[in-house]
Scaffold this motif. Structure first.
Motif, PDB file in Angstrom:
ATOM      1  N   ALA A  73       1.355  12.059  -9.993  1.00  0.00           N
ATOM      2  CA  ALA A  73       2.688  12.663  -9.837  1.00  0.00           C
ATOM      3  C   ALA A  73       3.607  11.361  -9.357  1.00  0.00           C
ATOM      4  N   ILE A  74       3.426  11.487  -7.995  1.00  0.00           N
ATOM      5  CA  ILE A  74       4.048  10.596  -7.305  1.00  0.00           C
ATOM      6  C   ILE A  74       3.770   8.621  -7.325  1.00  0.00           C
ATOM      7  N   GLN A  75       2.691   8.763  -7.542  1.00  0.00           N
ATOM      8  CA  GLN A  75       1.979   7.619  -8.334  1.00  0.00           C
ATOM      9  C   GLN A  75       3.297   6.441  -9.614  1.00  0.00           C
ATOM     10  N   GLU A  76       3.097   7.697 -10.203  1.00  0.00           N
ATOM     11  CA  GLU A  76       4.265   7.744 -11.884  1.00  0.00           C
ATOM     12  C   GLU A  76       6.014   7.433 -10.938  1.00  0.00           C
ATOM     13  N   LYS A  77       5.916   8.132 -10.123  1.00  0.00           N
ATOM     14  CA  LYS A  77       7.709   8.080  -9.623  1.00  0.00           C
ATOM     15  C   LYS A  77       8.025   7.074  -9.641  1.00  0.00           C
ATOM     16  N   ILE A  78       6.629   5.887  -8.457  1.00  0.00           N
ATOM     17  CA  ILE A  78       6.877   4.996  -7.857  1.00  0.00           C
ATOM     18  C   ILE A  78       7.614   4.330  -9.467  1.00  0.00           C
ATOM     19  N   SER A  79       6.591   3.948  -9.946  1.00  0.00           N
ATOM     20  CA  SER A  79       6.140   2.655 -10.803  1.00  0.00           C
ATOM     21  C   SER A  79       7.162   3.087 -11.611  1.00  0.00           C
ATOM     22  N   ILE A  80       7.988   4.617 -12.165  1.00  0.00           N
ATOM     23  CA  ILE A  80       9.066   4.679 -13.049  1.00  0.00           C
ATOM     24  C   ILE A  80      10.231   3.381 -12.282  1.00  0.00           C
ATOM     25  N   ASP A  81       9.962   3.473 -10.760  1.00  0.00           N
ATOM     26  CA  ASP A  81      11.046   3.143 -10.294  1.00  0.00           C
ATOM     27  C   ASP A  81      11.325   1.618 -10.143  1.00  0.00           C
ATOM     28  N   GLY A  82      10.195   1.132 -10.518  1.00  0.00           N
ATOM     29  CA  GLY A  82       9.582  -0.505 -10.390  1.00  0.00           C
ATOM     30  C   GLY A  82       8.673  -0.698  -9.884  1.00  0.00           C
ATOM     31  N   ARG A  83       8.678   0.237  -8.672  1.00  0.00           N
ATOM     32  CA  ARG A  83       7.745  -0.819  -7.531  1.00  0.00           C
ATOM     33  C   ARG A  83       6.828  -0.370  -7.383  1.00  0.00           C
ATOM     34  N   LYS A  84       5.381  -1.188  -6.857  1.00  0.00           N
ATOM     35  CA  LYS A  84       4.550  -1.126  -7.128  1.00  0.00           C
ATOM     36  C   LYS A  84       3.244  -0.085  -6.400  1.00  0.00           C
ATOM     37  N   LYS A  85       2.074   0.223  -7.310  1.00  0.00           N
ATOM     38  CA  LYS A  85       1.478   1.101  -6.739  1.00  0.00           C
ATOM     39  C   LYS A  85       1.438   1.568  -5.000  1.00  0.00           C
ATOM     40  N   ALA A  86       1.504   2.679  -4.315  1.00  0.00           N
ATOM     41  CA  ALA A  86       1.717   2.484  -3.222  1.00  0.00           C
ATOM     42  C   ALA A  86      -0.189   2.911  -2.578  1.00  0.00           C
ATOM     43  N   ARG A  87       0.447   2.238  -0.931  1.00  0.00           N
ATOM     44  CA  ARG A  87      -1.121   2.517  -0.751  1.00  0.00           C
ATOM     45  C   ARG A  87      -1.694   4.434  -0.068  1.00  0.00           C
ATOM     46  N   VAL A  88      -2.467   4.745  -0.602  1.00  0.00           N
ATOM     47  CA  VAL A  88      -2.495   6.255  -0.592  1.00  0.00           C
ATOM     48  C   VAL A  88      -3.460   6.384   1.758  1.00  0.00           C
ATOM     49  N   VAL A  89      -3.386   6.700   2.500  1.00  0.00           N
ATOM     50  CA  VAL A  89      -3.391   7.496   3.764  1.00  0.00           C
ATOM     51  C   VAL A  89      -3.384   8.363   4.043  1.00  0.00           C
ATOM     52  N   TYR A  90      -5.178   8.322   4.443  1.00  0.00           N
ATOM     53  CA  TYR A  90      -5.613   9.856   4.710  1.00  0.00           C
ATOM     54  C   TYR A  90      -5.721  10.020   5.682  1.00  0.00           C
ATOM     55  N   MET A  91      -4.983  10.874   6.524  1.00  0.00           N
ATOM     56  CA  MET A  91      -5.301  12.111   8.142  1.00  0.00           C
ATOM     57  C   MET A  91      -6.736  12.485   7.779  1.00  0.00           C
ATOM     58  N   SER A  92      -6.795  11.240   8.610  1.00  0.00           N
ATOM     59  CA  SER A  92      -8.787  11.821   8.886  1.00  0.00           C
ATOM     60  C   SER A  92      -9.266  11.668  10.178  1.00  0.00           C
ATOM     61  N   PRO A  93     -10.383  12.049  11.356  1.00  0.00           N
ATOM     62  CA  PRO A  93     -10.933  11.504  12.526  1.00  0.00           C
ATOM     63  C   PRO A  93     -11.859  10.664  11.718  1.00  0.00           C
ATOM     64  N   TRP A  94     -11.743  10.486  10.390  1.00  0.00           N
ATOM     65  CA  TRP A  94     -13.233   9.329  10.212  1.00  0.00           C
ATOM     66  C   TRP A  94     -12.543   8.141   9.768  1.00  0.00           C
ATOM     67  N   GLY A  95     -10.998   7.641  10.109  1.00  0.00           N
ATOM     68  CA  GLY A  95     -10.464   7.036  10.445  1.00  0.00           C
ATOM     69  C   GLY A  95     -10.815   6.175  11.075  1.00  0.00           C
ATOM     70  N   ARG A  96      -9.496   4.202  11.369  1.00  0.00           N
ATOM     71  CA  ARG A  96      -9.521   3.922  12.030  1.00  0.00           C
ATOM     72  C   ARG A  96      -8.334   4.265  12.871  1.00  0.00           C
ATOM     73  N   THR A  97      -8.257   4.450  13.769  1.00  0.00           N
ATOM     74  CA  THR A  97      -7.929   4.612  14.691  1.00  0.00           C
ATOM     75  C   THR A  97      -6.558   4.093  15.249  1.00  0.00           C
ATOM     76  N   PHE A  98      -5.374   4.951  14.860  1.00  0.00           N
ATOM     77  CA  PHE A  98      -3.960   4.627  14.878  1.00  0.00           C
ATOM     78  C   PHE A  98      -3.263   3.641  15.385  1.00  0.00           C
ATOM     79  N   ASP A  99      -2.845   2.233  15.117  1.00  0.00           N
ATOM     80  CA  ASP A  99      -1.946   0.866  16.550  1.00  0.00           C
ATOM     81  C   ASP A  99      -1.073   1.387  16.099  1.00  0.00           C
ATOM     82  N   GLN A 100      -0.300  -0.142  17.217  1.00  0.00           N
ATOM     83  CA  GLN A 100       0.680  -0.627  16.737  1.00  0.00           C
ATOM     84  C   GLN A 100       0.412  -1.679  15.404  1.00  0.00           C
TER      85      GLN A 100
END
Ligand code: SAH
Length: 246
Positions: A73-100
């Motif tokens: 539903a979120i991606q559809e709303k974004i595409s109806i507004d004419g913008r490109k598909k968004a990146r989906v960031v999963y908050m997870s201890p598995w992930g790359r550590t967030f930095d500047q």
């Protein structure tokens, strides 16, 4: 820039982001926040969004269906507004550590979708289907992705022009140059018998800059020797001795 946050606790996101600098940025429409309740997308008769993990083990797992439909539903709303598909960031201890650096990369996007897990996490099948980036706040486990999402949104928003009252603030801060920031002082000139470093009162801009740079080096060396070493490798100091060697 629009931050879409998929969560079972939208009030955690809205409550946190509506204050101070972020609150003003939202009010001025410099950023937008769309905290979406995943539960609204469940097809379960009792509004259930979690279940026991197969194979046993402690806790409950968020199910794939509500997360998948919410994302769609979120991606559809974004595409109806004419913008490109968004990146989906999963908050997870598995992930790359967030930095500047990652914050600077994310700040270039028009939309970002943050997916917040809760309880024991989320069914892997839907993660494999929709997530583009796994990002962690650090090597520890929290009870949900909501706080990390707020931390990341705060950090990214500071880089968006107009969010900080003075655009230079974000440029001179810790990490932007590979060093920590120098110490700062405000009024009065003397407090508790301690004076402000005289150079800061001199009005001599060049000397102030020089002092600040030296202090940045000193502070970084003391608190983050790893950062200091990397900085020195990238910015070798040309002293009289090394110059003569050449
Ligand atoms: N069982 C998981 C932890 C689940 S914690 C494990 O051991 O890896 C529940 C949720 O909190 C996760 O789905 C994630 O979205 C969030 N979370 C926990 N720790 C985090 C961290 N260090 N960085 C980012 N998100 C985190």
């Amino acid at each position: 820039m629009i931050f879409h946050v998929m969560t079972l606790f939208p009030e955690m996101i809205e409550g946190t982001m509506n204050c101070s600098i972020m609150g003003r940025a939202l009010e001025k429409n410099l950023i937008s926040l769309d905290a979406v309740q995943i539960r609204d997308y469940t097809l379960d008769r009792h509004n259930k969004v979690d279940d026991y993990p197969y194979g046993g083990g402690a806790g409950m797992l968020m199910q794939a269906q509500p997360v998948y439909d919410c994302h769609k539903a979120i991606q559809e709303k974004i595409s109806i507004d004419g913008r490109k598909k968004a990146r989906v960031v999963y908050m997870s201890p598995w992930g790359r550590t967030f930095d500047q650096k990652l914050a600077e990369e994310f700040a270039k996007e028009d939309d970002l979708i943050f997916l917040c897990g809760h309880y024991e996490g989320i069914d892997q099948r839907v993660l494999d289907e929709i997530v583009t980036d796994y990002v962690s706040l650090g090597d520890f486990v929290l009870s949900g992705g909501e706080l990390p999402a707020c931390v990341m949104i705060d950090c990214i928003s500071r880089l968006i022009p107009g969010v900080l009252s003075n655009d230079d603030s974000a440029v001179t801060e810790s990490f932007s140059f590979g060093l920590l920031e120098y110490p700062q002082y405000s009024r009065p000139e003397e407090w508790n018998g301690i004076k402000v470093p005289p150079v800061l009162l001199s009005g001599h801009h060049e000397n102030v800059e020089k002092w600040r740079h030296e202090m940045s080096l000193e502070i970084t060396k003391k608190y983050r020797p790893d950062m200091y070493e990397k900085y020195m490798e990238e910015h070798p100091v040309v002293t009289k001795k090394t110059r003569r060697k050449k």
